[in-house]
Design a protein around this motif. Structure first.
Motif, PDB file in Angstrom:
ATOM      1  N   PRO A  26       0.769  -0.744  -0.204  1.00  0.00           N
ATOM      2  CA  PRO A  26       0.162  -0.390   0.062  1.00  0.00           C
ATOM      3  C   PRO A  26       0.565   1.218  -0.235  1.00  0.00           C
ATOM      4  N   LEU A  27       0.726   1.951  -0.669  1.00  0.00           N
ATOM      5  CA  LEU A  27       1.447   3.658  -1.014  1.00  0.00           C
ATOM      6  C   LEU A  27       0.554   4.280   0.345  1.00  0.00           C
ATOM      7  N   ASP A  52       1.413  13.050  -2.734  1.00  0.00           N
ATOM      8  CA  ASP A  52       2.452  14.403  -3.000  1.00  0.00           C
ATOM      9  C   ASP A  52       2.757  15.361  -3.866  1.00  0.00           C
ATOM     10  N   GLY A  53       1.298  15.967  -3.507  1.00  0.00           N
ATOM     11  CA  GLY A  53       0.540  16.967  -3.692  1.00  0.00           C
ATOM     12  C   GLY A  53       0.192  17.128  -5.354  1.00  0.00           C
TER      13      GLY A  53
END
Length: 214
Positions: free
Chosen positions: A40-41, A93-94
């Motif tokens: 999982p990220l 990360d945006g």
């Protein structure tokens, strides 16, 4: 024509299952690999989209389905402005790395059959570099939670041949209800659509034990 404004997408994020414009259906299903799970990220934020996200979602759609970025941006803008739809995005990360739709449908009133009014999960698209990291599942959970906060059930439709989607949604609690239904404009390339439903957990029964002792 998967780029129709009225397209209703396959809920697994494996490509458009149906198209309300009557065109050829693109079936880009993910291969069924139940053991092919990645790690999982971390630090992914699932949220409702804002208008500033539309260039990113359009770019993901164009990369997956083809067609011009401007075309997809216009489609997503019109869908975003439709009060019967909600767009969710996954951000890391945006960067927007995935999206999914939730739509209120009234099939019978629109000429369909044997399909209830309600919130229907539609297509998930995840950036190729981030697939099999749990993002599609999280986008699906977020839409389920939103739908069940408003209604007693959530729905989605899927091709019988899309094993990846069927397995994912079964794990999340969906029941396959019927293959005998019509939602106007939805055409499965193999005529193998399945209507699925997830019901909210009923409130637990409260038993007044003290009163039983009296």
């Amino acid at each position: 024509c998967p780029r129709s404004d009225a397209a209703v997408w396959d809920a697994a994020g494996c490509g458009p299952a149906v198209c309300q414009c009557g065109g050829t259906v693109n079936t880009l299903f993910a291969p069924y690999q139940p053991d092919a799970h990645g790690v999982p990220l971390p630090d992914v934020v699932i949220r409702t989209a804002c208008r500033d996200d539309l260039p990113s979602t359009a770019a993901l759609a164009a990369h997956r389905e083809g067609g011009g970025l401007a075309e997809w941006a216009a489609i997503h803008a019109r869908q975003f402005d439709d009060e019967s739809r909600m767009l969710f995005v996954a951000e890391h990360d945006g960067e927007v790395i995935g999206y999914a739709w939730l739509a209120w449908l009234t099939p019978v009133a629109d000429g369909g059959r044997n399909a209830p009014d309600g919130w229907y999960l539609s297509g998930v698209v995840v950036a190729p570099a981030h697939r099999r990291r749990g993002i599609g599942r999280r986008l699906t959970r977020a839409r389920i939670e939103r739908a069940l906060a408003r209604e007693r059930s959530a729905h989605y439709v899927v091709s019988a041949s899309n094993r990846a989607s069927r397995t994912l949604h079964a794990e999340l609690g969906f029941t396959e209800v019927t293959d005998d239904f019509v939602i106007p404009g939805l055409v499965f390339s193999k005529h193998d659509g399945i209507l699925c439903r997830l019901d909210a957990r009923p409130d637990a029964e409260v038993i007044d034990l003290a009163s039983r002792r009296s």
